[in-house]
Write an enzyme that holds these catalytic residues in place. Sequence first.
Site, short mmCIF file in Angstrom:
data_model
loop_
_atom_site.label_atom_id
_atom_site.label_comp_id
_atom_site.label_asym_id
_atom_site.label_seq_id
_atom_site.Cartn_x
_atom_site.Cartn_y
_atom_site.Cartn_z
N LEU A 199 -6.54 -8.39 0.63
CA LEU A 199 -6.79 -9.54 1.51
C LEU A 199 -6.84 -9.11 2.97
O LEU A 199 -6.27 -8.09 3.35
CB LEU A 199 -5.73 -10.62 1.31
CG LEU A 199 -4.25 -10.33 1.63
CD1 LEU A 199 -3.94 -10.33 3.10
CD2 LEU A 199 -3.37 -11.34 0.91
N CYS A 221 -2.86 -2.29 8.92
CA CYS A 221 -3.32 -1.52 7.76
C CYS A 221 -4.14 -0.29 8.10
O CYS A 221 -3.73 0.82 7.78
CB CYS A 221 -4.11 -2.43 6.82
SG CYS A 221 -3.06 -3.68 6.09
N THR A 228 0.86 -1.19 0.00
CA THR A 228 0.00 0.00 0.00
C THR A 228 0.90 1.23 0.00
O THR A 228 1.64 1.46 0.96
CB THR A 228 -0.90 -0.02 1.25
OG1 THR A 228 -1.63 -1.25 1.25
CG2 THR A 228 -1.86 1.15 1.24
N TYR A 245 -19.72 -3.32 13.57
CA TYR A 245 -19.76 -3.89 14.92
C TYR A 245 -19.00 -2.98 15.88
O TYR A 245 -17.80 -2.77 15.72
CB TYR A 245 -19.16 -5.29 14.92
CG TYR A 245 -20.05 -6.30 14.24
CD1 TYR A 245 -20.88 -7.12 14.99
CD2 TYR A 245 -20.11 -6.39 12.84
CE1 TYR A 245 -21.73 -8.03 14.36
CE2 TYR A 245 -20.96 -7.28 12.21
CZ TYR A 245 -21.76 -8.11 12.98
OH TYR A 245 -22.61 -8.99 12.36
N GLY A 258 -7.41 -2.04 14.87
CA GLY A 258 -5.94 -2.08 14.97
C GLY A 258 -5.40 -2.73 13.73
O GLY A 258 -5.99 -2.62 12.65
P1 NAD Z 1 5.18 -7.63 6.63
O1 NAD Z 1 5.93 -6.73 7.55
O2 NAD Z 1 4.46 -8.81 7.17
O3 NAD Z 1 6.18 -8.16 5.50
C1 NAD Z 1 7.09 -7.36 4.82
C2 NAD Z 1 8.30 -8.21 4.48
O4 NAD Z 1 9.15 -7.48 3.60
C3 NAD Z 1 9.15 -8.59 5.69
O5 NAD Z 1 9.28 -10.00 5.75
C4 NAD Z 1 10.51 -7.92 5.41
O6 NAD Z 1 11.62 -8.66 5.89
C5 NAD Z 1 10.49 -7.85 3.88
N1 NAD Z 1 11.41 -6.89 3.29
C6 NAD Z 1 11.67 -5.60 3.65
N2 NAD Z 1 12.58 -5.05 2.80
C7 NAD Z 1 12.87 -5.99 1.89
C8 NAD Z 1 13.74 -6.02 0.75
N3 NAD Z 1 14.48 -4.98 0.39
N4 NAD Z 1 13.81 -7.15 0.04
C9 NAD Z 1 13.09 -8.24 0.39
N5 NAD Z 1 12.25 -8.27 1.45
C10 NAD Z 1 12.14 -7.15 2.19
O7 NAD Z 1 4.17 -6.69 5.82
P2 NAD Z 1 2.70 -7.06 5.27
O8 NAD Z 1 1.71 -7.03 6.38
O9 NAD Z 1 2.79 -8.25 4.38
O10 NAD Z 1 2.40 -5.76 4.38
C11 NAD Z 1 3.11 -5.52 3.19
C12 NAD Z 1 2.41 -4.41 2.44
O11 NAD Z 1 1.09 -4.83 2.05
C13 NAD Z 1 2.19 -3.14 3.25
O12 NAD Z 1 2.29 -2.03 2.39
C14 NAD Z 1 0.77 -3.27 3.74
O13 NAD Z 1 0.17 -2.02 3.99
C15 NAD Z 1 0.10 -3.95 2.58
N6 NAD Z 1 -1.06 -4.75 2.93
C16 NAD Z 1 -1.07 -5.50 4.05
C17 NAD Z 1 -2.18 -6.28 4.36
C18 NAD Z 1 -2.22 -7.12 5.61
O14 NAD Z 1 -3.31 -7.60 5.95
N7 NAD Z 1 -1.12 -7.33 6.30
C19 NAD Z 1 -3.30 -6.30 3.48
C20 NAD Z 1 -3.24 -5.54 2.33
C21 NAD Z 1 -2.11 -4.76 2.06
#
Ligand code: NAD
Length: 442
Positions: free
Chosen positions: A157, A267, A122, A258, A264
Amino acid sequence: MKIAMVGTGYVGLVSGTCFAETGVDVTCVDIDKTKIDNLNKGILPIWEPGLEDMVVRNVNRKTLHFTTSLKEALERGVEVVFSAVGTPPDEDGSADLQYVLEVARQVGAYMTDYLVMVTKSTVPIGTAEKVRKIIQEELDKRGLDLSFDVSSNPEFLKEGSAIQDFLKPDRIVIGVDSPKAEAIMLKLYRPFELNNYPIIVMDIPSAEMTKYAANSMLATKISFMNDIANLCEIVGADAQNVRRGIGSDTRIGSQFLYPGAGYGGSCFPKDVKALIKTADENHYSLDILKSVEAVNNRQKKVLYTKVLRYFKGQLEGKTIALWGLSFKPNTDDMREAPALVFIEKMLEQGVKIKAYDPVAMEESKRRIGDVVEYGENQYDILREADALVVITEWSDFRLPDLDKMALLMNNKAIFDGRNIYNPQELLSLGWYYEAIGSHKNQ
Ligand code: NAD
């Protein structure tokens, strides 16, 4: 078709594995060596229903690979590189793009052929252009005349049902500005199109904005309902009835209405902040979202306030049992979890907290250590508790053994942060019961 998924967290691991499930050859890349070593041994870094089996199946059939080297992944001849790295909030609330831009730099430094660089993280409007510029600068440094495209493909997701959400999406949003990139992205998502999941192709800034607007709208529904629920308590209405009353209006919809202990997770809090910041930078004040954030910050303290009031401000030396630590059920994610605010406020008052969560206790130990006592099971922690606070609506907590609880606890008081119990039942059994948004408190 070969793709790379950079960032193997909640989004990257789920998306990469689900693409592998459709037959795509996916290389998941992460800089965290322990994570990759563990994944290569079949040990997952996160808890997500159904994911482990799917990872193992695709590793075995060689559609899913894990590496710490993006260079190695690019050398496999990938057509698409997804960036799914984190975009945490910077100190000023804006999205910290350092990880996304570092991925772009490495792609420019190591790519060997045309590819589409897709941002799944995002990211604020304009990020794709920054990514394009960085890749081009790296190619220029190498003196290479390679073409590439950028794309935005935000992910919708939800943790806890991530696989279902990815494989059966409400819609897939693809932002592109070249016919070639569009054709490649549509090819990748063809299995989804065949199953009639809508694919909405648009310009890149609109795709980037869509994700923020969607999360902000959902956060708005939650804060709106929490605000109404608080007023219901004051004026003698029942927020559960009001929720049903308004949720049945198809223009409003029943989801995300709800009342509870505040939103929290990784996101909503950061995306609302980032969109406010984007607007501020563009000299526009997103007043609705500023209020959404303020209401949520207040809501995260609502259980603390209720418990404090019940004990007439005398919390020192009390023992509170806490059911739930993760920010919502079916995940071990505790980022921005209301439980963290509750624990902090209670510890400030000299309260002893005993906590239980079906999956998030390891994550809690990693974050806050042993400042709370952890139990073996949900009943264990009730021994000698002066009150029970339910902060996460895990299904394990929905129909508890009230007789057993009454025997274990010092005092029969329940503060239900998710409105999962029947107030009449508890009151008739002599419990003190407070939920969110109801006047039937004692
Ligand atoms: P996360 O912190 O679980 O995972 C991010 C991963 O990226 C980590 O494992 C980290 O080690 C890795 N990383 C960082 N720099 C890197 C690099 N240079 N090369 C390779 N790997 C690297 O994050 P997440 O929850 O999966 O979220 C990722 C993105 O997706 C965010 O922008 C978030 O806003 C978006 N998003 C998250 C969700 C959710 O439910 N978690 C849903 C939709 C969108």
